[in-house]
Design a protein around this motif. Structure first.
Motif, PDB file in Angstrom:
ATOM      1  N   MET A   4      -8.098   5.726   1.454  1.00  0.00           N
ATOM      2  CA  MET A   4      -8.570   5.488   2.812  1.00  0.00           C
ATOM      3  C   MET A   4      -9.449   4.240   2.864  1.00  0.00           C
ATOM      4  SD  MET A   4     -10.629   8.084   5.366  1.00  0.00           S
ATOM      5  CE  MET A   4     -12.094   8.207   4.356  1.00  0.00           C
ATOM      6  N   TYR A   5     -10.292   4.076   1.876  1.00  0.00           N
ATOM      7  CA  TYR A   5     -11.185   2.910   1.790  1.00  0.00           C
ATOM      8  C   TYR A   5     -10.379   1.613   1.672  1.00  0.00           C
ATOM      9  CZ  TYR A   5     -14.935   0.037  -0.379  1.00  0.00           C
ATOM     10  OH  TYR A   5     -15.844  -0.932  -0.697  1.00  0.00           O
ATOM     11  N   ALA A   6      -9.403   1.601   0.756  1.00  0.00           N
ATOM     12  CA  ALA A   6      -8.583   0.398   0.575  1.00  0.00           C
ATOM     13  C   ALA A   6      -7.764   0.100   1.830  1.00  0.00           C
ATOM     14  CB  ALA A   6      -7.662   0.580  -0.632  1.00  0.00           C
ATOM     15  N   GLY A   7      -7.212   1.144   2.454  1.00  0.00           N
ATOM     16  CA  GLY A   7      -6.408   0.935   3.655  1.00  0.00           C
ATOM     17  C   GLY A   7      -7.218   0.401   4.816  1.00  0.00           C
ATOM     18  N   SER A   8      -8.429   0.922   4.999  1.00  0.00           N
ATOM     19  CA  SER A   8      -9.265   0.440   6.102  1.00  0.00           C
ATOM     20  C   SER A   8      -9.744  -0.982   5.862  1.00  0.00           C
ATOM     21  CB  SER A   8     -10.458   1.379   6.301  1.00  0.00           C
ATOM     22  OG  SER A   8     -11.206   1.515   5.104  1.00  0.00           O
ATOM     23  N   ALA A   9     -10.043  -1.336   4.609  1.00  0.00           N
ATOM     24  CA  ALA A   9     -10.420  -2.717   4.299  1.00  0.00           C
ATOM     25  C   ALA A   9      -9.259  -3.663   4.589  1.00  0.00           C
ATOM     26  CB  ALA A   9     -10.856  -2.829   2.841  1.00  0.00           C
ATOM     27  N   LEU A  10      -8.055  -3.227   4.246  1.00  0.00           N
ATOM     28  CA  LEU A  10      -6.874  -4.024   4.569  1.00  0.00           C
ATOM     29  C   LEU A  10      -6.717  -4.148   6.084  1.00  0.00           C
ATOM     30  CD1 LEU A  10      -4.465  -5.500   3.305  1.00  0.00           C
ATOM     31  CD2 LEU A  10      -3.212  -3.338   3.324  1.00  0.00           C
ATOM     32  N   GLY A  11      -7.029  -3.085   6.805  1.00  0.00           N
ATOM     33  CA  GLY A  11      -6.980  -3.137   8.255  1.00  0.00           C
ATOM     34  C   GLY A  11      -7.974  -4.126   8.830  1.00  0.00           C
ATOM     35  N   VAL A  12      -9.162  -4.224   8.221  1.00  0.00           N
ATOM     36  CA  VAL A  12     -10.177  -5.173   8.688  1.00  0.00           C
ATOM     37  C   VAL A  12      -9.658  -6.603   8.622  1.00  0.00           C
ATOM     38  CG1 VAL A  12     -12.408  -6.223   8.111  1.00  0.00           C
ATOM     39  CG2 VAL A  12     -12.190  -3.731   8.198  1.00  0.00           C
ATOM     40  N   VAL A  13      -9.049  -6.989   7.496  1.00  0.00           N
ATOM     41  CA  VAL A  13      -8.646  -8.388   7.338  1.00  0.00           C
ATOM     42  C   VAL A  13      -7.374  -8.708   8.110  1.00  0.00           C
ATOM     43  CG1 VAL A  13      -9.766  -8.533   5.092  1.00  0.00           C
ATOM     44  CG2 VAL A  13      -7.342  -7.973   5.198  1.00  0.00           C
ATOM     45  N   LEU A  14      -6.657  -7.701   8.580  1.00  0.00           N
ATOM     46  CA  LEU A  14      -5.447  -7.953   9.363  1.00  0.00           C
ATOM     47  C   LEU A  14      -5.650  -7.693  10.858  1.00  0.00           C
ATOM     48  CD1 LEU A  14      -2.782  -6.357   6.978  1.00  0.00           C
ATOM     49  CD2 LEU A  14      -3.168  -8.783   7.386  1.00  0.00           C
ATOM     50  N   ALA A  15      -6.862  -7.273  11.250  1.00  0.00           N
ATOM     51  CA  ALA A  15      -7.129  -6.995  12.658  1.00  0.00           C
ATOM     52  C   ALA A  15      -7.249  -8.298  13.440  1.00  0.00           C
ATOM     53  CB  ALA A  15      -8.409  -6.175  12.801  1.00  0.00           C
ATOM     54  N   GLY A  16      -6.624  -8.334  14.612  1.00  0.00           N
ATOM     55  CA  GLY A  16      -6.663  -9.534  15.428  1.00  0.00           C
ATOM     56  C   GLY A  16      -7.664  -9.480  16.555  1.00  0.00           C
ATOM     57  N   ASP A  17      -8.350  -8.361  16.718  1.00  0.00           N
ATOM     58  CA  ASP A  17      -9.330  -8.241  17.794  1.00  0.00           C
ATOM     59  C   ASP A  17     -10.542  -7.485  17.281  1.00  0.00           C
ATOM     60  OD1 ASP A  17      -9.306  -5.223  19.052  1.00  0.00           O
ATOM     61  OD2 ASP A  17      -7.399  -5.756  18.119  1.00  0.00           O
TER      62      ASP A  17
ATOM     63  N   HIS B 251     -12.560 -17.841  -4.341  1.00  0.00           N
ATOM     64  CA  HIS B 251     -13.559 -17.163  -5.162  1.00  0.00           C
ATOM     65  C   HIS B 251     -13.574 -15.665  -4.887  1.00  0.00           C
ATOM     66  CE1 HIS B 251     -16.560 -17.428  -8.149  1.00  0.00           C
ATOM     67  NE2 HIS B 251     -17.546 -16.988  -7.388  1.00  0.00           N
ATOM     68  N   ALA B 252     -13.342 -15.271  -3.628  1.00  0.00           N
ATOM     69  CA  ALA B 252     -13.237 -13.840  -3.323  1.00  0.00           C
ATOM     70  C   ALA B 252     -12.045 -13.232  -4.062  1.00  0.00           C
ATOM     71  CB  ALA B 252     -13.087 -13.636  -1.819  1.00  0.00           C
ATOM     72  N   PHE B 253     -10.936 -13.937  -4.069  1.00  0.00           N
ATOM     73  CA  PHE B 253      -9.716 -13.469  -4.741  1.00  0.00           C
ATOM     74  C   PHE B 253      -9.984 -13.285  -6.238  1.00  0.00           C
ATOM     75  CE2 PHE B 253      -5.038 -13.309  -4.080  1.00  0.00           C
ATOM     76  CZ  PHE B 253      -4.631 -13.127  -5.383  1.00  0.00           C
ATOM     77  N   ALA B 254     -10.523 -14.333  -6.868  1.00  0.00           N
ATOM     78  CA  ALA B 254     -10.770 -14.269  -8.312  1.00  0.00           C
ATOM     79  C   ALA B 254     -11.862 -13.247  -8.638  1.00  0.00           C
ATOM     80  CB  ALA B 254     -11.155 -15.647  -8.832  1.00  0.00           C
TER      81      ALA B 254
ATOM     82  N   LEU C 103      -3.695 -13.104   5.044  1.00  0.00           N
ATOM     83  CA  LEU C 103      -2.733 -12.795   3.986  1.00  0.00           C
ATOM     84  C   LEU C 103      -3.351 -12.931   2.598  1.00  0.00           C
ATOM     85  CD1 LEU C 103       0.602 -14.413   5.250  1.00  0.00           C
ATOM     86  CD2 LEU C 103       0.136 -11.984   4.904  1.00  0.00           C
ATOM     87  N   ALA C 104      -4.158 -13.979   2.382  1.00  0.00           N
ATOM     88  CA  ALA C 104      -4.771 -14.172   1.070  1.00  0.00           C
ATOM     89  C   ALA C 104      -5.647 -12.976   0.701  1.00  0.00           C
ATOM     90  CB  ALA C 104      -5.584 -15.468   1.055  1.00  0.00           C
ATOM     91  N   PHE C 105      -6.473 -12.530   1.639  1.00  0.00           N
ATOM     92  CA  PHE C 105      -7.314 -11.360   1.369  1.00  0.00           C
ATOM     93  C   PHE C 105      -6.453 -10.099   1.247  1.00  0.00           C
ATOM     94  CE2 PHE C 105     -10.701 -14.168   2.657  1.00  0.00           C
ATOM     95  CZ  PHE C 105     -11.813 -13.690   2.003  1.00  0.00           C
ATOM     96  N   GLY C 106      -5.422  -9.989   2.068  1.00  0.00           N
ATOM     97  CA  GLY C 106      -4.566  -8.816   2.010  1.00  0.00           C
ATOM     98  C   GLY C 106      -3.862  -8.674   0.674  1.00  0.00           C
ATOM     99  N   TYR C 107      -3.371  -9.801   0.132  1.00  0.00           N
ATOM    100  CA  TYR C 107      -2.687  -9.745  -1.162  1.00  0.00           C
ATOM    101  C   TYR C 107      -3.607  -9.187  -2.247  1.00  0.00           C
ATOM    102  CZ  TYR C 107       0.982 -12.775   0.803  1.00  0.00           C
ATOM    103  OH  TYR C 107       2.002 -13.305   1.561  1.00  0.00           O
ATOM    104  N   VAL C 108      -4.803  -9.735  -2.343  1.00  0.00           N
ATOM    105  CA  VAL C 108      -5.685  -9.316  -3.433  1.00  0.00           C
ATOM    106  C   VAL C 108      -6.218  -7.908  -3.194  1.00  0.00           C
ATOM    107  CG1 VAL C 108      -7.875 -10.236  -2.524  1.00  0.00           C
ATOM    108  CG2 VAL C 108      -7.473 -10.148  -4.996  1.00  0.00           C
ATOM    109  N   PHE C 109      -6.351  -7.481  -1.936  1.00  0.00           N
ATOM    110  CA  PHE C 109      -6.761  -6.102  -1.678  1.00  0.00           C
ATOM    111  C   PHE C 109      -5.705  -5.122  -2.190  1.00  0.00           C
ATOM    112  CE2 PHE C 109      -9.995  -6.564   2.052  1.00  0.00           C
ATOM    113  CZ  PHE C 109     -10.820  -7.296   1.215  1.00  0.00           C
ATOM    114  N   CYS C 110      -4.442  -5.452  -2.010  1.00  0.00           N
ATOM    115  CA  CYS C 110      -3.370  -4.573  -2.518  1.00  0.00           C
ATOM    116  C   CYS C 110      -3.342  -4.573  -4.044  1.00  0.00           C
ATOM    117  CB  CYS C 110      -2.027  -5.022  -1.960  1.00  0.00           C
ATOM    118  SG  CYS C 110      -1.812  -4.735  -0.190  1.00  0.00           S
TER     119      CYS C 110
END
Length: 556
Positions: A100-113, A294-297, A69-76
């Protein structure tokens, strides 16, 4: 069920819609889609998941916890700000690639497998490559091709590790990885995307060649998705501590030497990601909080810095420090907003970098790693030296070159202003960031000893800059990096072979081997409209990847 709609799907489907709607509608969608994805994230509770059966495996394209969620928030947030920045300058193809790039990156951090992660990972590589190519210059075409090679190579290492892991364990769950051959292959794939030296040169090579908005998008996702993957699967790996420290120092040294302002900031992405990688290597709860914070900031203040540099490039058409200068009175607003990012990245109190970076320092101190703390502090000095002092001086306060900037679009000012406000808000109210982190944060960044320490470091760094000003001035040079191996070495080798090749005897039947496969050539792009053109190197790369996949598929 609407509450289980993957936020990544909102952006990926939206990218297809942007491709077919009028340009103005596409611009509005580019701003609306990250807002919708962010709202969807807010509606998802930790522990939420979405699964489906795939050839006997239970895949989870959506698995939510506090880290994702933390990575997902800042990606959006980054997608919205970067989209706003490029609102008046991005074309339809660039918007499609960026979404497409932003959506796939969001998919990476929310993928469970691991399988879902790999699919999103490869889409991310494709979308980001087209962002580089969107500038439609010969340099961007070549840099994008090199970037694609490196991303595909990293992706295939990741795939090899995943297949090995499945063969060994029968599981596709993405969790902490036990040391072994499969983990090593996956780790190499993630390290390549994190731009860990010597696997890093694709970043300062490609990012400055993208459009001004494309570079802002690029700075947010590839390396940070890798940091997330390392935190998820490789926390506590000791080698990451020292790789991260090496990154922090390596990036700073090359940034100090750099002349191109966007390439300088690209090298500094490597340096700042080093803090995150080192924190993941330490592996404690405090350290993982530090990596996440630090990734967020970093996404926010690095985006602001690149938006400032991009505004300069847009206004005067130059990005080389030796051709810039004297813009302080002509571009006051851009200078002011850039400096918010500069003091944030330098760790000034009351700005985001101070409250995020110090979490990693504190984690290293609590883990009794004095040498790590000292080396990262040295890297911090270099950060202020080049990003907070050298770059602003050579762009805004150096010798006036007589440049007359054209007006910067209002959307660019709005995006930079939004990023500046968030960086300041996090610095003043650290809980805005700390409450999003994976673990509770028993740390208060503002106390007298820390404030005095940072004030002394920043003050003496500024004094050193004044004393060494002539030595640190921009020079019209190009720094030699490890990308020499695949940029210049093949051409030199091919040329040497050609010179040493014996002359063909008269009457000899048929062309020789080297004549059937001519040396590598830097072929121009025909009108810069088709940045992918056939070469035997491209064909050999595709063939090699295919053989690798086939071999791995046959492993029992």
């Amino acid at each position: 069920m609407l509450e289980l709609l993957p936020p990544a799907a909102i952006l990926l489907v939206g990218a297809l819609v942007i491709a077919v709607v009028p340009r103005r509608v596409g611009g509005a969608l580019m701003l609306a889609l990250p807002v919708l994805a962010f709202a969807q994230l807010l509606a998802l509770e930790p522990g939420t998941s979405l699964s489906a059966s795939f050839y006997g495996f239970e895949v989870e394209p959506l698995a939510v916890d506090r880290l994702s969620l933390a990575f997902g928030y800042v990606f959006c947030i980054a997608a919205f700000i970067a989209g706003l920045y490029g609102l008046q300058v991005m074309g339809t193809d660039e918007r499609v690639a960026a979404t497409m790039y932003a959506g796939s990156a969001l998919g990476v951090v929310l993928a469970g497998d691991l399988l879902s992660l790999f699919v999103f990972w490869e889409i991310k590589a494709i979308g980001s490559t087209f962002l580089v190519w969107a500038r439609r210059t010969e340099e961007a075409g070549r840099a994008g091709k090199r970037y694609l090679y490196m991303q595909l190579a990293g992706g295939k290492l990741l795939l090899a590790g995943i297949l090995w892991h499945i063969a060994a364990t029968g599981s596709i769950e993405f969790t902490a990885m036990d040391p072994g051959p499969a983990a090593v292959l996956m780790l190499l794939g993630f390290l390549m995307a994190a731009a860990v030296p010597p696997l890093h040169p694709w970043l300062p090579d490609a990012y400055p060649q993208a459009t001004i908005a494309g570079t802002v998008f690029l700075s947010a996702y590839t390396t940070k998705a890798s940091v997330y993957a390392l935190a998820r699967g490789f926390a506590g790996y000791e080698i990451l501590v020292w790789l991260g420290v090496a990154m922090a120092l390596y990036g700073v040294v090359y940034a100090v030497l750099e002349n191109d302002i966007r390439r300088l900031l690209g090298y500094h992405i490597i340096s700042q990601v080093g803090y995150m990688v080192a924190a993941v290597g330490i592996g404690t709860e405090m350290a993982l909080n530090g990596a996440t914070a630090h990734a967020f900031a970093h996404i926010l203040y690095k985006g602001l810095l690149l938006m400032g540099a991009g505004a300069v490039l847009y206004a005067v058409g130059e990005s080389l420090g030796t051709r810039l200068g004297g813009l302080a009175r002509k571009m006051k607003a851009v200078l002011t907003l850039y400096m918010v990012g500069a003091v944030s990245i330098s760790g000034f109190p009351l700005f985001s970098g101070f409250v995020s970076k110090e979490l990693t320092m504190e984690a290293a101190s609590l883990d009794e790693r004095a040498l790590v703390v000292i080396l990262l502090k040295i890297a911090s000095v270099g950060t202020f030296l080049h990003t907070g002092l050298k770059l602003p001086y050579m762009v805004w306060f150096g010798r006036d070159r007589g440049l007359q900037p054209r007006p910067v679009p209002p959307s660019m000012y709005a995006a930079m202003g939004a990023a500046a406000v968030i960086n300041f808000a996090i610095g003043v109210q650290p809980w805005l960031l700390y409450d999003l982190l994976p673990f509770p944060v028993p740390y208060t960044p503002y106390y007298a000893e820390k404030l005095v320490e940072m004030s002394q470091v920043l003050l003496f760094t500024g004094l050193g800059f004044l004393l060494l000003l002539k030595k640190l001035a921009a020079e019209p040079t190009v720094s030699l990096d490890t990308d020499w191996f695949y940029r210049d070495a093949p051409f030199r080798i091919a040329g040497t072979v050609k010179r040493l090749r014996p002359e063909r005897q008269p009457g000899r039947a048929g062309p020789g081997v080297l004549e059937r496969f001519p040396p590598l050539q830097r072929a121009p792009l025909a009108g810069a409209k088709s940045p992918v053109y056939p070469t035997w190197l491209l064909g050999a790369s595709i063939l090699g990847v295919s053989v690798l996949i086939l071999a791995l598929a046959l492993i029992p």
